[in-house]
Design an enzyme around this catalytic site. Structure first.
Site, short mmCIF file in Angstrom:
data_model
loop_
_atom_site.label_atom_id
_atom_site.label_comp_id
_atom_site.label_asym_id
_atom_site.label_seq_id
_atom_site.Cartn_x
_atom_site.Cartn_y
_atom_site.Cartn_z
N GLU A 22 0.86 -1.18 0.00
CA GLU A 22 0.00 0.00 0.00
C GLU A 22 0.90 1.23 0.00
O GLU A 22 1.81 1.37 0.82
CB GLU A 22 -0.91 -0.02 1.25
CG GLU A 22 -1.79 1.21 1.32
CD GLU A 22 -3.16 0.93 1.93
OE1 GLU A 22 -3.50 -0.22 2.22
OE2 GLU A 22 -3.90 1.92 2.09
N ARG A 23 0.65 2.12 -0.95
CA ARG A 23 1.45 3.34 -1.12
C ARG A 23 2.93 3.04 -1.33
O ARG A 23 3.80 3.78 -0.88
CB ARG A 23 1.29 4.28 0.08
CG ARG A 23 -0.15 4.55 0.48
CD ARG A 23 -0.98 5.06 -0.66
NE ARG A 23 -2.39 5.22 -0.28
CZ ARG A 23 -3.34 5.51 -1.14
NH1 ARG A 23 -3.07 5.66 -2.43
NH2 ARG A 23 -4.59 5.66 -0.74
N ASN A 70 -3.46 -1.69 7.54
CA ASN A 70 -4.76 -2.22 7.11
C ASN A 70 -4.54 -3.73 7.08
O ASN A 70 -4.24 -4.32 6.05
CB ASN A 70 -5.14 -1.71 5.72
CG ASN A 70 -5.43 -0.23 5.74
OD1 ASN A 70 -5.87 0.33 6.75
ND2 ASN A 70 -5.19 0.45 4.62
N LYS A 87 -4.13 -0.20 13.79
CA LYS A 87 -4.96 0.85 13.20
C LYS A 87 -6.39 0.41 13.49
O LYS A 87 -6.85 -0.61 12.98
CB LYS A 87 -4.71 0.93 11.70
CG LYS A 87 -5.69 1.84 10.94
CD LYS A 87 -5.29 1.96 9.47
CE LYS A 87 -6.26 2.81 8.68
NZ LYS A 87 -5.86 2.98 7.27
N GLU A 120 -10.76 4.65 8.78
CA GLU A 120 -10.93 4.31 7.36
C GLU A 120 -11.49 2.90 7.17
O GLU A 120 -11.03 2.13 6.35
CB GLU A 120 -9.59 4.46 6.63
CG GLU A 120 -9.02 5.87 6.71
CD GLU A 120 -7.77 6.11 5.89
OE1 GLU A 120 -6.99 5.16 5.72
OE2 GLU A 120 -7.58 7.25 5.43
N ARG A 157 -2.44 3.49 16.89
CA ARG A 157 -2.38 4.68 16.03
C ARG A 157 -3.50 5.67 16.33
O ARG A 157 -4.63 5.28 16.64
CB ARG A 157 -2.45 4.28 14.55
CG ARG A 157 -1.21 3.52 14.12
CD ARG A 157 -1.35 3.08 12.69
NE ARG A 157 -0.85 4.04 11.73
CZ ARG A 157 -1.50 4.40 10.63
NH1 ARG A 157 -2.71 3.94 10.37
NH2 ARG A 157 -0.96 5.25 9.78
N ARG A 161 -11.61 17.80 10.11
CA ARG A 161 -10.77 16.61 10.31
C ARG A 161 -9.54 16.92 11.16
O ARG A 161 -9.03 16.06 11.87
CB ARG A 161 -10.38 16.09 8.92
CG ARG A 161 -9.50 14.88 8.96
CD ARG A 161 -9.32 14.33 7.55
NE ARG A 161 -8.25 13.36 7.53
CZ ARG A 161 -7.77 12.82 6.42
NH1 ARG A 161 -8.27 13.16 5.24
NH2 ARG A 161 -6.78 11.94 6.47
N LYS A 198 0.58 10.79 13.55
CA LYS A 198 1.23 11.29 12.34
C LYS A 198 1.77 12.70 12.61
O LYS A 198 1.23 13.41 13.46
CB LYS A 198 0.25 11.34 11.17
CG LYS A 198 -0.13 9.96 10.66
CD LYS A 198 -0.93 10.01 9.37
CE LYS A 198 -1.28 8.58 8.93
NZ LYS A 198 -2.00 8.52 7.65
N ASP A 222 -2.86 14.31 6.99
CA ASP A 222 -2.36 13.04 6.47
C ASP A 222 -1.11 13.21 5.62
O ASP A 222 -1.19 13.11 4.40
CB ASP A 222 -3.47 12.37 5.64
CG ASP A 222 -3.12 10.97 5.23
OD1 ASP A 222 -2.11 10.45 5.70
OD2 ASP A 222 -3.88 10.39 4.43
N GLU A 225 3.81 9.26 -0.71
CA GLU A 225 2.43 9.19 -1.20
C GLU A 225 1.98 10.53 -1.80
O GLU A 225 1.35 10.56 -2.85
CB GLU A 225 1.52 8.78 -0.04
CG GLU A 225 0.06 8.72 -0.40
CD GLU A 225 -0.81 8.22 0.75
OE1 GLU A 225 -0.28 7.93 1.84
OE2 GLU A 225 -2.04 8.12 0.54
N TRP A 237 -12.59 13.39 1.72
CA TRP A 237 -11.66 12.87 0.73
C TRP A 237 -11.72 13.72 -0.55
O TRP A 237 -11.11 13.38 -1.55
CB TRP A 237 -11.95 11.40 0.41
CG TRP A 237 -11.51 10.46 1.50
CD1 TRP A 237 -10.77 10.80 2.60
CD2 TRP A 237 -11.75 9.05 1.60
NE1 TRP A 237 -10.55 9.69 3.38
CE2 TRP A 237 -11.14 8.59 2.80
CE3 TRP A 237 -12.44 8.13 0.81
CZ2 TRP A 237 -11.18 7.26 3.22
CZ3 TRP A 237 -12.48 6.80 1.22
CH2 TRP A 237 -11.86 6.37 2.41
O1 GCW Z 1 -2.41 8.25 4.02
C1 GCW Z 1 -3.49 7.36 4.13
C2 GCW Z 1 -3.28 6.41 3.02
C3 GCW Z 1 -3.79 5.03 3.31
C4 GCW Z 1 -3.24 4.58 4.65
C5 GCW Z 1 -3.73 5.54 5.72
C6 GCW Z 1 -3.18 5.23 7.10
C7 GCW Z 1 -2.60 2.40 5.40
O2 GCW Z 1 -3.87 6.92 1.86
O3 GCW Z 1 -3.36 4.20 2.28
O4 GCW Z 1 -3.60 3.26 4.96
O5 GCW Z 1 -3.31 6.84 5.42
O6 GCW Z 1 -2.21 5.86 7.48
O7 GCW Z 1 -3.72 4.39 7.78
#
Ligand code: GCW
Length: 702
Positions: free
Chosen positions: A170-171, A213, A290, A294, A327, A339, A363, A368, A396, A546
């Site tokens: 992913e990413r 995920n 997580k 999402e 997280r 958000r 984060k 994000d 990303e 989004w």
């Molecule tokens: O930045 C977003 C990404 C998702 C990612 C999510 C996260 C792993 O688009 O792909 O999922 O954050 O940090 O959980």
């Protein structure tokens, strides 16, 4: 004929020797050309002595041996015992108080003694870090033999892989996953060792091997067997393995009716599963979770809190040394909310309620991983919860693997910002390294950018971001210039002039990227889903937060998200001093302006330009700066390996094309609201908005 054949063989050999595919990262160990310099190192290359029964010291000795072989051309012997000879390297785990009092567990000292260089630490892994430091100094042609004392500031220095069981990442922008789950545990890909060495060289001591995920599959016996095989490879390099877990595993895997964290059966299931994991991996690092984010399952599915969920796992971890990383990346789809505030507001009532084994991973910014974000208000807002930093190394939102963007300045900007939580000097770095709240556990995580590409990271310069992350997790006071120069010296060239030029390119690269994508503190206007390229006109998506319009708030009056007391009041989550820094639109750093204020198109900014003019100038200037990067790179050709040179040149061409794409998309789109011509000194785009929008559609088709 024979001659021609020989010359072909010779050229092939030359290509094999000189073409650099980047796979050796910062551990190339190519022969040093400067004879004088080389001789000054050879003086210490007669032997390497240390207790090689210890597997980590053995790795340290082997690394020095192969490093010397490559860099100095010597055949250095490894001696398992200490020796009275001089002219070598002594590796020692020491409990000599006077020596080690200035060292923490992983720290090391390097000094000269009786004609030898001694690498000393309280722990074997500390010696390994010292060995890599010595090699770094040799690789970058520094003098060796003078005293060095180095201690990591953060305890757990970790990579988070977002790698899936099916081999995708992913990413990930550097091929597929580097973990070959289908081959494990039988085949150990040599890359696992290379990975361990590269990480140990920069002090990384933890890795979570799968996507947050998370699939429950990683907790099955079949996968634990595979993960054990990886853990066994990483262990001698001081790296502990963590697993990302799916909160619903008791149901999906255990066949229970619920995954409610307060249910005794569920708790029992986790206790047993945790015990089982330790049978495979006795030094298991712990869980990364997580939850309720999402669409991922979590304790809120059962009316419980994040603390309930995290503490249940902490209880399972109690008999062991591992931890639970929970997280804080959570946000609900509220079109009228902000958000920015969500994680803070969800976690604030839980401050002080987490078990001591839990660390909450936040984060760097509240949204994000945007190219520039204000620091997350949780840093500085939580005094009774251990907080960890999560940076994103994989790019990303930062040009993925086609744009040159060196991220150390971004990591530094966040770490160096003052939260004022306990008065002046309460920087984010101090929250993270535990010094502000006197915390024994500290953690900095980076979402990995590694993949199956020969050079691991896609863009050759992306390696520098992995490198910089590790170095900053070790020592957050290092400057981004120092880190860049180290990396350049080890990965690209040691030519002094070239080093200065490449460093300049790297330092300019992030502001350049921001200039043509998200100037003045704009954010979140990227292509839907894949997050590549511009899509500021994105109005509808699966969730309101989004879209792009949720963030930039362009209208006929102006641009930007008003987060002052008049509107969302997210600013209120910060201390008074920070509110003063960002809260007044006339004083707010222009780089953060749109994060906090809705500014009229015709308002004059501190630069003397109106908002509209400033916006246009920045977008246009970003393109000019990319063109400068291209020129600078062209001049560096004589100093750079051909393959690397070609790869970067080609990517810079893509970057130029796409910088123009971003510029045209954003300027034309915002012009619809500003209804003002582009300043006359700039050449207007040679296409209209509709044409630019079509480019996005084409991208989606790919
Ligand atoms: O930045 C977003 C990404 C998702 C990612 C999510 C996260 C792993 O688009 O792909 O999922 O954050 O940090 O959980």
């Amino acid at each position: 004929m024979k001659k021609a054949f020989l010359s072909i063989i010779f050229s092939l050999f030359a290509i094999m020797v000189f073409a650099d595919d980047g796979s050796r990262l910062w551990l190339k160990y190519d022969l040093i050309k400067d004879q004088k310099q080389k001789l000054s190192y050879i003086k210490f290359s007669k032997f390497i002595a240390g207790n090689t029964e210890n597997p980590t010291l053995q790795k340290a000795a082997e690394e020095l041996q192969s490093g010397f072989a490559g860099l100095l051309g010597t055949k250095t012997i490894i001696s398992p015992k200490s020796t009275s000879l001089s002219g070598g390297i002594i590796l020692e785990v020491s409990n000599n108080q006077s020596l080690t009092q200035s060292l923490n567990e992983d720290g090391f000292a390097i000094f000269a003694r009786n004609g030898n260089i001694v690498i000393s630490s309280k722990s074997a892994v500390g010696v390994l870090y010292g060995a890599f430091e010595l090699l770094r100094n040799i690789q970058t042609l520094q003098a060796i033999g003078q005293n060095i004392v180095s201690n990591p500031r953060v305890k757990i220095r970790m990579l988070n892989h977002w790698d899936n069981a099916n081999g995708t990442v992913e990413r990930g922008y550097a091929g597929s996953s580097m973990w070959k789950w289908n081959e494990l545990p039988f085949r150990i890909d040599p890359r696992y060792v290379a990975y361990a060495r590269a990480n140990a060289a920069i002090g990384i001591n933890a890795t979570s091997i799968n996507n947050v995920n998370a699939s429950s599959r990683f907790l099955t016996a079949e996968y634990l067997e595979k993960i054990k095989a990886v853990a066994d490879v990483l262990r001698p390099y001081g790296i502990r393995v963590f697993i990302s877990v799916n909160f619903r595993s008791p149901r999906t895997l255990g066949g229970l009716k619920t995954s409610d964290p307060l249910d005794p059966e569920v708790r029992k299931w986790w206790n047993e599963k945790t015990k089982e994991i330790h049978q495979y991996i006795p030094d298991f690092g712990g869980y990364l979770v997580k939850a309720n984010s999402e669409g991922e399952p979590g304790p809120q599915d059962y009316g419980r809190t994040h603390a309930d969920g995290a503490n249940m796992l902490a209880e399972a971890m109690k008999p062991f040394s591992g931890i639970v990383i929970w997280r804080a990346f959570v946000y609900n789809a509220d079109p009228n909310g902000d958000r920015f505030k969500e994680a803070f507001e969800q976690f604030k009532p839980l401050d002080g309620k987490f078990d001591e084994k839990v660390i909450v991973q936040v984060k760097n910014g509240p949204i994000d991983f945007m190219p520039r974000e204000p620091f997350h208000p949780m840093f500085g807002g939580f005094s009774n919860t251990k907080l960890a930093m999560e940076f994103q190394i994989t790019q990303e939102y930062l040009g993925q693997s086609t744009h040159l963007t060196y991220l150390a300045p971004m990591f530094k900007e966040c770490l160096d910002t003052d939260t004022y939580a306990k008065g002046k000097g309460s920087t984010v770095a101090k929250v993270i390294d535990g010094s502000l709240y006197n915390s024994q556990v500290s953690l900095m995580a980076g979402v990995a950018n590694t993949g199956s590409d020969a050079n691991w990271c896609g863009h050759p310069f992306n390696q520098a971001n992995w490198y910089a992350f590790g170095r900053l997790a070790w020592d957050n006071t290092l400057s981004s210039e120092k880190i860049a120069k180290e990396w350049i010296g080890m990965a690209l060239t040691n030519d002094e002039k070239a080093k200065v030029q490449i460093n300049e390119m790297m330092q300019k690269s992030l502001p350049t990227y921001i200039s043509y994508t998200y100037p003045l503190g704009l954010s979140h206007m990227m292509g839907e889903g894949h997050h590549y390229g511009p899509e500021p006109w994105l109005t509808k998506a699966a969730r309101p937060d989004w879209t792009s319009i949720y963030y930039h708030r362009a209208d006929s009056i102006g641009l930007g998200f008003d987060r002052t007391g008049k509107m969302s009041n997210a600013l209120n989550l910060y201390t008074k001093e920070v509110r003063e820094m960002w809260g007044n639109p006339d004083k707010c750093d222009l780089n953060y302006l749109m994060w906090f204020h809705h500014i009229a198109w015709n308002k004059k900014l501190s630069t003397g330009n109106t908002l509209w003019e400033e916006l246009c100038y920045r977008y246009y200037n970003g393109v000019v700066e990319v063109q400068k990067l291209q020129k600078d790179w062209t001049n560096l050709k004589p100093y750079i390996d051909t393959e690397t040179f070609g790869s970067v040149s080609a990517r810079l061409k893509i970057q130029e094309k796409e910088a123009i794409w971003w510029r045209d998309a954003c300027v034309l789109y915002f012009q619809e609201f500003a209804k003002t011509p582009i300043p006359s000194s700039l050449t207007p785009p040679n296409r209209n908005l509709e044409e630019v929008k079509k480019l996005v559609e084409i991208y989606h088709l790919r």
